[in-house]
Design a protein around this motif. Sequence first.
Motif, PDB file in Angstrom:
ATOM      1  N   LEU A  92       0.834  -1.204   0.000  1.00 35.03           N
ATOM      2  CA  LEU A  92       0.000   0.000   0.000  1.00 35.03           C
ATOM      3  C   LEU A  92       0.865   1.248   0.000  1.00 35.03           C
ATOM      4  O   LEU A  92       1.877   1.320   0.709  1.00 35.03           O
ATOM      5  N   TYR A 205     -13.722  -8.901   4.065  1.00 31.47           N
ATOM      6  CA  TYR A 205     -12.343  -8.972   3.605  1.00 31.47           C
ATOM      7  C   TYR A 205     -12.212 -10.013   2.482  1.00 31.47           C
ATOM      8  O   TYR A 205     -12.695 -11.138   2.597  1.00 31.47           O
ATOM      9  N   HIS A 231     -12.552   2.559   2.375  1.00 29.26           N
ATOM     10  CA  HIS A 231     -11.839   1.349   2.000  1.00 29.26           C
ATOM     11  C   HIS A 231     -10.900   0.962   3.156  1.00 29.26           C
ATOM     12  O   HIS A 231     -10.342   1.825   3.827  1.00 29.26           O
ATOM     13  N   PHE A 233      -7.560  -1.734   4.104  1.00 27.46           N
ATOM     14  CA  PHE A 233      -6.546  -2.635   3.548  1.00 27.46           C
ATOM     15  C   PHE A 233      -5.730  -3.242   4.679  1.00 27.46           C
ATOM     16  O   PHE A 233      -5.419  -2.564   5.663  1.00 27.46           O
ATOM     17  N   GLU A 280      -2.743   0.035  -4.187  1.00 24.89           N
ATOM     18  CA  GLU A 280      -2.546  -1.191  -3.416  1.00 24.89           C
ATOM     19  C   GLU A 280      -2.333  -2.374  -4.339  1.00 24.89           C
ATOM     20  O   GLU A 280      -2.728  -2.373  -5.510  1.00 24.89           O
ATOM     21  N   HIS A 286      -8.552  -6.808   1.552  1.00 26.02           N
ATOM     22  CA  HIS A 286      -9.122  -5.472   1.616  1.00 26.02           C
ATOM     23  C   HIS A 286     -10.641  -5.590   1.567  1.00 26.02           C
ATOM     24  O   HIS A 286     -11.182  -6.657   1.269  1.00 26.02           O
TER      25      HIS A 286
END
Length: 320
Positions: A92, A205, A231, A233, A280, A286
Motif C-alpha cells: 500500500l 475482507y 476502504h 486494507f 494497493e 481489503h
Amino acid sequence: MHSTSPANDLESIARRGSPLKRMAVRIPTYLADIRENPTWLPMFVLARTMPFRRMHWLVTKNRPVSDGNAGQSLFAGIEQEAVVRALKAEGLFADLRLPDAIHQEIAAFARTTPCFGNFDRKLEFLAPDHARAEQQYGRSILSGHFFERSLDCNAVLAAQHDPLLTDVARHYLGGQARIITTRIWWTFPTKSASEADLSRASFKYHFDLDDWRMLKFFFNLVDVDDSTGPHVFIKGSHRKRAVKHQLTLLVGHPADEILRYYGKDSAVTLTGKAGSGFVEDPFGFHMGTAPTEKPRLMMEIGFGVSKPSRRRFHGEPVLR
C-alpha cells in the motif's frame, strides 16, 4: 412501479446462499472466461497460492522497463521509487492526490450521467435520484456503476493515462503491465438493505484474483470519513498468506478471522478529502465498508499482466 426481481439478477443469486451455490451460479461466466482466454483457468486455480505466484513471477518473460516518465504527471512530487518501495513492503502507498480540476470534473460527470444499480443495466438512474430509484425499482440499490460510460469523461482518461501510474505499475508488476480496468462508481447508504443485499457488495475482507499480478489505484471523488464507507486494507497480507486462505476457492473471509491472523494493527482505514488517493496490491486482503450517512464516489484504475476481458466491464456478471 417498475420492479426487477432479485431472482432474475445473476449477481443477486451469486451472492446469496452457500459458497458452493454462489460458485455454481457463476459457472457460465467461468466457462466463458476459459473460452476467451484458456490461460484463465490455471491462473484462477493456482494464483491464490504463494508458491505458484512466486513461480509465475520468476518464469514469466519480463519486458525491460524504461526509466523516467514519458510526459508530465498529474501527481507532482511523487517519486516512482518511493511508491514501489512501499508497495513491496506493505502492499500500500496512500499519499496520492488528484488535482482539484480533475476530481471535480469527474464528480460532476458522475452526478449528471446515469449509472447502473447493483451491476444491473436494467436499473438505470442518476445518483442524486437514488432514493427515488429505490422506490421506482422496488428494491435496495447499494451501488451505481458506469461501466463503459466512465471512459466518456476526459478527466478519467487523463488520470488513466498518467505516466506516473504506468511507471509505477511497470516497475512493480514488470514491463508487460497494462491497464485492465478503469471505473468510477457510487456506493450508497440505504436503510432498506437486507443481509442478502449487503453481501452483494464487497463488505467483507477479500482479495482480487483477476490476474496473476495486479495493481490498483483508487481515488476518493468525494470527502470520505467513517460514515462514507471507507476502504480498508490489511498491510503485508499481499506477501504473507495463511495456508487456509490459499487452499480454498473462496476469496472472501470473515473480519475476525482476518484480523486474528494478520493482526488488528495491520488494518488501515483509508479516509480522506475529495481527490485523495492510494495504490494497493489487491492480492492483499481489503474491503469496502457500508456507507451509513453519505454516498461514496470512487475511481479505480487497475493494471495487470494479462489481456483484459473484451466481453464485459469490471464487475459486470452479464455475459454478452
